[in-house]
Design a protein around this motif. Structure first.
Motif, PDB file in Angstrom:
ATOM      1  N   PHE A 152      -2.036   5.259  -3.336  1.00  0.00           N
ATOM      2  CA  PHE A 152      -2.003   6.656  -2.870  1.00  0.00           C
ATOM      3  C   PHE A 152      -3.261   7.339  -2.712  1.00  0.00           C
ATOM      4  CE2 PHE A 152      -0.948  10.999  -4.218  1.00  0.00           C
ATOM      5  CZ  PHE A 152      -0.181  11.385  -3.041  1.00  0.00           C
ATOM      6  N   LYS A 169       0.874  -1.205   0.106  1.00  0.00           N
ATOM      7  CA  LYS A 169      -0.195  -0.159  -0.071  1.00  0.00           C
ATOM      8  C   LYS A 169       0.966   1.206  -0.019  1.00  0.00           C
ATOM      9  CE  LYS A 169      -3.961  -2.235   0.773  1.00  0.00           C
ATOM     10  NZ  LYS A 169      -5.174  -2.178  -0.109  1.00  0.00           N
ATOM     11  N   GLN A 221       1.598  12.865   9.354  1.00  0.00           N
ATOM     12  CA  GLN A 221       1.908  11.799   8.109  1.00  0.00           C
ATOM     13  C   GLN A 221       1.127  10.437   8.380  1.00  0.00           C
ATOM     14  OE1 GLN A 221       3.822  12.815   4.905  1.00  0.00           O
ATOM     15  NE2 GLN A 221       2.655  10.850   4.537  1.00  0.00           N
ATOM     16  N   GLY A 279      -5.914   6.199  -2.069  1.00  0.00           N
ATOM     17  CA  GLY A 279      -6.723   5.451  -1.218  1.00  0.00           C
ATOM     18  C   GLY A 279      -7.898   4.403  -1.675  1.00  0.00           C
ATOM     19  N   LEU A 330      -2.316  10.298   8.020  1.00  0.00           N
ATOM     20  CA  LEU A 330      -2.721  10.405   6.795  1.00  0.00           C
ATOM     21  C   LEU A 330      -2.449   8.860   6.194  1.00  0.00           C
ATOM     22  CD1 LEU A 330      -3.526  11.674   4.056  1.00  0.00           C
ATOM     23  CD2 LEU A 330      -0.958  12.722   3.521  1.00  0.00           C
ATOM     24  N   ASP A 331      -1.485   8.334   6.218  1.00  0.00           N
ATOM     25  CA  ASP A 331      -1.397   7.114   5.704  1.00  0.00           C
ATOM     26  C   ASP A 331      -2.330   6.169   6.201  1.00  0.00           C
ATOM     27  OD1 ASP A 331       1.141   8.078   4.757  1.00  0.00           O
ATOM     28  OD2 ASP A 331       2.597   6.920   6.005  1.00  0.00           O
ATOM     29  N   PHE A 348      -7.730  15.260   1.608  1.00  0.00           N
ATOM     30  CA  PHE A 348      -8.155  13.874   1.400  1.00  0.00           C
ATOM     31  C   PHE A 348      -9.579  13.452   1.992  1.00  0.00           C
ATOM     32  CE2 PHE A 348      -7.985   9.366   1.664  1.00  0.00           C
ATOM     33  CZ  PHE A 348      -7.064   8.942   0.614  1.00  0.00           C
ATOM     34  N   PHE A 406      -5.213   6.863   7.174  1.00  0.00           N
ATOM     35  CA  PHE A 406      -6.606   7.112   6.650  1.00  0.00           C
ATOM     36  C   PHE A 406      -6.457   6.515   5.400  1.00  0.00           C
ATOM     37  CE2 PHE A 406      -9.927   9.816   5.045  1.00  0.00           C
ATOM     38  CZ  PHE A 406     -10.707  10.114   6.187  1.00  0.00           C
ATOM     39  N   LYS A 407      -5.499   6.531   4.729  1.00  0.00           N
ATOM     40  CA  LYS A 407      -5.489   6.121   3.337  1.00  0.00           C
ATOM     41  C   LYS A 407      -5.763   4.547   3.300  1.00  0.00           C
ATOM     42  CE  LYS A 407      -2.633   9.655   0.868  1.00  0.00           C
ATOM     43  NZ  LYS A 407      -1.461   9.762   0.111  1.00  0.00           N
ATOM     44  N   THR A 408      -5.137   3.866   4.305  1.00  0.00           N
ATOM     45  CA  THR A 408      -5.220   2.587   4.145  1.00  0.00           C
ATOM     46  C   THR A 408      -6.324   1.626   5.003  1.00  0.00           C
ATOM     47  OG1 THR A 408      -3.402   2.529   6.125  1.00  0.00           O
ATOM     48  CG2 THR A 408      -2.498   2.419   3.998  1.00  0.00           C
ATOM     49  N   THR A 428       1.757   5.160   0.215  1.00  0.00           N
ATOM     50  CA  THR A 428       0.867   6.141   0.935  1.00  0.00           C
ATOM     51  C   THR A 428       1.582   7.547   0.446  1.00  0.00           C
ATOM     52  OG1 THR A 428       2.218   5.783   2.883  1.00  0.00           O
ATOM     53  CG2 THR A 428       0.029   4.598   2.781  1.00  0.00           C
TER      54      THR A 428
END
Lengths: 190, 190
Positions: free
Chosen positions: A172, A67, B135, A174, B138-139, A141, B141-143, A69
């Motif tokens: 990246f 994944k 950071q 999501g 954010l990571d 985001f 959140f994306k995953t 990011t």
DNA sequence: ATAATTAGTTAACTAAAGTTAATTTCTTCT
DNA sequence: AGAAGAAATTAACTTTAGTTAACTAATTAT
């Protein structure tokens, strides 16, 4: 490469010849090949990576899936969590392209900061600027849909669309690669 | 409040009596009521907000809707983008609760840093720590899916679940209030 | 205390993303 | 050049989130 680095720094402070020499003496430029691994999950490391040329990425291994990011390109800095909390790294960092980096860590910083305290000040300002950018990315985001995020990326980071493979861009953003493929199709048809 | 602030600072550096007095002399504690607005969209401001007690939030107005993107509670710092890029603020900040804050800006910092350079160093370290935390958020959140994000919040920030209204939590999680309501129902039934 | 407003829930429906799997296209390696 | 592997696309299906709207708390203001 010196020129690129000095021009970057001089957006924050004008360098003396002495400072420039001190930087060069430290042999800060490190050269990597596409695919080189900078940081592995589970590893302890205090390094941060400033990209002078090329592109690096951070990625997590979740259920055997990569994944991605974050991407870091010219004049961007990757500061891993593990470098600040003294825990094993939860993610990996590798080179998407042949890259030239400056690697910072407490040792090199200490050396530089004690001799030239102005650099510490610059790093403070840099990291505050970085902080608000990342916070803004996170806000952005949260408040946008995958499609909007992709459109935004097309507009703001067209280079990344070219430089990174699509499945990495998908994660990246999501989403899954399939989903990004659909979004692109949807957008193309209108 | 002095005690709370000094204990926080002393996780980074032991304070001299002189330093403590200098801080108190600056009259840094600012008291706000629930609902007080600290920053409005479009406004120019160089202030950052360190929360000693209470809770503040940042939110965007998008299509007439409030989108809450971040909460800041005890010992957390809100650094607005506008304070670093000299542009009008793209978001609002207000108090979710009666709050006690320390407000920093280039003026107060300059005063403090020239007299006590050690504080500049602390701020650099603080902001680097903050950077990697954001950071990581954010990571993360994306995953993760909305449901995973909610479960994570229940675990990591149970206080926030209590302190913030649900529609703000929803947008903090990047979803609609209806969706959060459904997620809660889904989780309750298993 | 009561009305008005705001917040939270529920439901029906739509739209979009996840999942699985097959297929095509593109790289890379020998 | 050709085979093998990886990446991207497509499709069918499932799941979940967004949307609209009605309804039920819960707050807030008068």
């Amino acid at each position: 490469m010196e020129k690129v680095l000095f021009e970057f720094i001089e957006k924050y402070m004008v360098l003396t010849e002495e400072e420039k020499e001190a930087i060069l003496d430290m042999q800060v430029f490190k050269y990597y090949k596409k695919g080189d691994v900078l940081l592995k999950e589970g590893q302890y490391s205090l390094d941060s990576y400033f990209v002078l040329q090329g592109c690096i990425r951070s990625y997590y291994l979740i259920d055997g899936e990569e994944k991605t990011t974050a991407f870091f390109t010219e004049m961007e800095t990757c500061v891993p969590l593990c470098s600040k909390n003294n825990e094993p790294s939860e993610f990996n960092v590798d080179c998407l392209e042949n890259s030239i980096l400056v690697i910072a860590n407490p040792d090199t910083e200490k050396k530089l900061f004690t001799e030239f305290p102005r650099f510490a000040n610059m790093c403070r300002i840099l990291s505050e600027e970085l902080l608000v950018k990342v916070q803004f990315n996170l806000d952005s985001f949260k408040t946008h849909t995958p499609e909007q995020r992709y459109l935004h990326m097309l507009e703001q980071r067209p280079d990344l669309i070219q430089r990174a493979p699509q499945h990495q861009i998908a994660s990246f953003l999501g989403i899954t690669p399939q989903s990004l493929s659909r979004i692109r199709k949807r957008l193309a048809s209108t």
